[in-house]
Design a protein around this motif. Structure first.
Motif, PDB file in Angstrom:
ATOM      1  N   GLY A  68      24.832   7.939  63.119  1.00 13.12           N
ATOM      2  CA  GLY A  68      25.288   8.286  61.770  1.00 13.12           C
ATOM      3  C   GLY A  68      24.544   7.498  60.704  1.00 13.12           C
ATOM      4  O   GLY A  68      24.216   8.038  59.642  1.00 13.12           O
ATOM      5  N   TRP A  69      24.255   6.211  60.981  1.00 17.13           N
ATOM      6  CA  TRP A  69      23.460   5.425  60.036  1.00 17.13           C
ATOM      7  C   TRP A  69      22.080   6.060  59.859  1.00 17.13           C
ATOM      8  O   TRP A  69      21.562   6.127  58.750  1.00 17.13           O
ATOM      9  CB  TRP A  69      23.268   3.997  60.523  1.00 17.13           C
ATOM     10  CG  TRP A  69      24.511   3.184  60.678  1.00 17.13           C
ATOM     11  CD1 TRP A  69      25.728   3.394  60.090  1.00 17.13           C
ATOM     12  CD2 TRP A  69      24.651   2.027  61.498  1.00 17.13           C
ATOM     13  NE1 TRP A  69      26.620   2.421  60.495  1.00 17.13           N
ATOM     14  CE2 TRP A  69      25.988   1.577  61.355  1.00 17.13           C
ATOM     15  CE3 TRP A  69      23.799   1.326  62.332  1.00 17.13           C
ATOM     16  CZ2 TRP A  69      26.460   0.442  62.025  1.00 17.13           C
ATOM     17  CZ3 TRP A  69      24.263   0.202  63.001  1.00 17.13           C
ATOM     18  CH2 TRP A  69      25.583  -0.224  62.837  1.00 17.13           C
ATOM     19  N   CYS A  70      21.513   6.533  60.972  1.00 17.52           N
ATOM     20  CA  CYS A  70      20.190   7.172  60.912  1.00 17.52           C
ATOM     21  C   CYS A  70      20.236   8.432  60.047  1.00 17.52           C
ATOM     22  O   CYS A  70      19.369   8.645  59.194  1.00 17.52           O
ATOM     23  CB  CYS A  70      19.706   7.524  62.317  1.00 17.52           C
ATOM     24  SG  CYS A  70      19.459   6.110  63.407  1.00 17.52           S
ATOM     25  N   VAL A  71      21.239   9.244  60.259  1.00 14.40           N
ATOM     26  CA  VAL A  71      21.383  10.478  59.483  1.00 14.40           C
ATOM     27  C   VAL A  71      21.554  10.154  58.003  1.00 14.40           C
ATOM     28  O   VAL A  71      20.910  10.750  57.134  1.00 14.40           O
ATOM     29  CB  VAL A  71      22.563  11.324  60.009  1.00 14.40           C
ATOM     30  CG1 VAL A  71      22.853  12.498  59.083  1.00 14.40           C
ATOM     31  CG2 VAL A  71      22.282  11.808  61.432  1.00 14.40           C
ATOM     32  N   ARG A  72      22.414   9.188  57.702  1.00 11.46           N
ATOM     33  CA  ARG A  72      22.664   8.793  56.315  1.00 11.46           C
ATOM     34  C   ARG A  72      21.386   8.305  55.630  1.00 11.46           C
ATOM     35  O   ARG A  72      21.064   8.732  54.525  1.00 11.46           O
ATOM     36  CB  ARG A  72      23.728   7.697  56.271  1.00 11.46           C
ATOM     37  CG  ARG A  72      24.079   7.240  54.857  1.00 11.46           C
ATOM     38  CD  ARG A  72      24.835   5.934  54.833  1.00 11.46           C
ATOM     39  NE  ARG A  72      23.964   4.856  55.262  1.00 11.46           N
ATOM     40  CZ  ARG A  72      24.378   3.775  55.937  1.00 11.46           C
ATOM     41  NH1 ARG A  72      25.643   3.630  56.257  1.00 11.46           N
ATOM     42  NH2 ARG A  72      23.535   2.837  56.286  1.00 11.46           N
ATOM     43  N   GLU A  73      20.650   7.430  56.290  1.00 19.82           N
ATOM     44  CA  GLU A  73      19.443   6.865  55.688  1.00 19.82           C
ATOM     45  C   GLU A  73      18.354   7.916  55.549  1.00 19.82           C
ATOM     46  O   GLU A  73      17.613   7.916  54.565  1.00 19.82           O
ATOM     47  CB  GLU A  73      18.954   5.660  56.491  1.00 19.82           C
ATOM     48  CG  GLU A  73      19.899   4.473  56.427  1.00 19.82           C
ATOM     49  CD  GLU A  73      20.227   4.034  55.005  1.00 19.82           C
ATOM     50  OE1 GLU A  73      19.294   3.917  54.172  1.00 19.82           O
ATOM     51  OE2 GLU A  73      21.413   3.797  54.709  1.00 19.82           O
ATOM     52  N   ALA A  74      18.250   8.808  56.499  1.00 17.92           N
ATOM     53  CA  ALA A  74      17.277   9.898  56.388  1.00 17.92           C
ATOM     54  C   ALA A  74      17.626  10.793  55.203  1.00 17.92           C
ATOM     55  O   ALA A  74      16.759  11.139  54.390  1.00 17.92           O
ATOM     56  CB  ALA A  74      17.242  10.710  57.682  1.00 17.92           C
ATOM     57  N   LYS A  75      18.886  11.133  55.088  1.00 14.39           N
ATOM     58  CA  LYS A  75      19.329  12.012  54.003  1.00 14.39           C
ATOM     59  C   LYS A  75      19.038  11.392  52.638  1.00 14.39           C
ATOM     60  O   LYS A  75      18.587  12.080  51.722  1.00 14.39           O
ATOM     61  CB  LYS A  75      20.817  12.312  54.162  1.00 14.39           C
ATOM     62  CG  LYS A  75      21.330  13.378  53.238  1.00 14.39           C
ATOM     63  CD  LYS A  75      22.778  13.721  53.568  1.00 14.39           C
ATOM     64  CE  LYS A  75      23.251  14.860  52.705  1.00 14.39           C
ATOM     65  NZ  LYS A  75      24.618  15.262  53.036  1.00 14.39           N
ATOM     66  N   LYS A  76      19.271  10.069  52.499  1.00 19.09           N
ATOM     67  CA  LYS A  76      18.997   9.374  51.232  1.00 19.09           C
ATOM     68  C   LYS A  76      17.543   9.539  50.801  1.00 19.09           C
ATOM     69  O   LYS A  76      17.248   9.514  49.612  1.00 19.09           O
ATOM     70  CB  LYS A  76      19.264   7.873  51.379  1.00 19.09           C
ATOM     71  CG  LYS A  76      20.677   7.446  51.300  1.00 19.09           C
ATOM     72  CD  LYS A  76      20.693   5.913  51.372  1.00 19.09           C
ATOM     73  CE  LYS A  76      22.074   5.376  51.520  1.00 19.09           C
ATOM     74  NZ  LYS A  76      22.044   3.897  51.647  1.00 19.09           N
ATOM     75  N   ARG A  77      16.652   9.671  51.778  1.00 18.70           N
ATOM     76  CA  ARG A  77      15.215   9.696  51.505  1.00 18.70           C
ATOM     77  C   ARG A  77      14.603  11.089  51.628  1.00 18.70           C
ATOM     78  O   ARG A  77      13.395  11.237  51.632  1.00 18.70           O
ATOM     79  CB  ARG A  77      14.518   8.737  52.461  1.00 18.70           C
ATOM     80  CG  ARG A  77      14.884   7.299  52.178  1.00 18.70           C
ATOM     81  CD  ARG A  77      14.535   6.367  53.319  1.00 18.70           C
ATOM     82  NE  ARG A  77      14.917   5.008  52.949  1.00 18.70           N
ATOM     83  CZ  ARG A  77      16.151   4.530  53.039  1.00 18.70           C
ATOM     84  NH1 ARG A  77      17.138   5.289  53.484  1.00 18.70           N
ATOM     85  NH2 ARG A  77      16.413   3.293  52.678  1.00 18.70           N
TER      86      ARG A  77
END
Length: 112
Positions: A68-77
Motif C-alpha cells: 500500500g505504501w508503494c501504491v500511495r507513493e507511486a500515485k503521488k508521483r
C-alpha cells in the motif's frame, strides 16, 4: 482481456519498467525515498517483487501495508506499480505455501 486492449495499454508504457526487489526489513521512509529516486531518473512504473530475505510474511497484513505504501507513493508521483504474483520464483508457488497445502499441487514439467 483481448489483444486490442493489451496493445492499447502497452502504448501507455513510456519508460523502463524495472523489477524493484523488496527484501530485508522494509520501512516506509525507504519506500518514499526509492520512489523519489525512481521518478527523478524518469522511471514511471515499477514491478514490486518480494525476494529472499524479506522479513515480513508474504501476503500477510504487513506485506499488504508495505505494498500500500508503494501504491500511495507511486500515485503521488503519477507512477504505476505492478504487483508480482510471487515470492521469489517460479511463479505459482506463492512462497512455497502451495506445497504446504498439498505437495501434489507442485508444478510439473517434461524436459526433453
Amino acid at each position: 482481456m483481448n489483444s486490442e486492449k493489451l496493445n492499447e495499454l502497452s502504448k501507455k508504457i513510456v519508460s523502463p519498467v524495472p523489477f524493484w526487489f523488496l527484501n530485508g526489513h522494509v520501512d516506509e521512509w525507504q519506500i518514499v525515498r526509492e520512489f523519489e529516486m525512481m521518478r527523478e531518473k524518469g522511471v514511471g512504473e515499477a514491478i514490486v517483487h518480494p525476494r529472499y530475505g524479506l522479513q515480513c510474511e508474504y501476503l500477510s497484513d504487513e506485506w499488504f501495508e508495505i505494498f500500500g505504501w508503494c501504491v500511495r507513493e507511486a500515485k503521488k508521483r503519477g507512477m504505476h506499480v505492478w504487483i508480482y504474483d510471487e515470492l521469489n520464483w517460479p511463479s505459482g508457488t506463492a512462497g512455497m505455501s502451495v506445497m504446504k497445502v498439498d505437495p501434489e499441487y507442485r508444478g510439473k514439467f517434461l524436459a526433453v
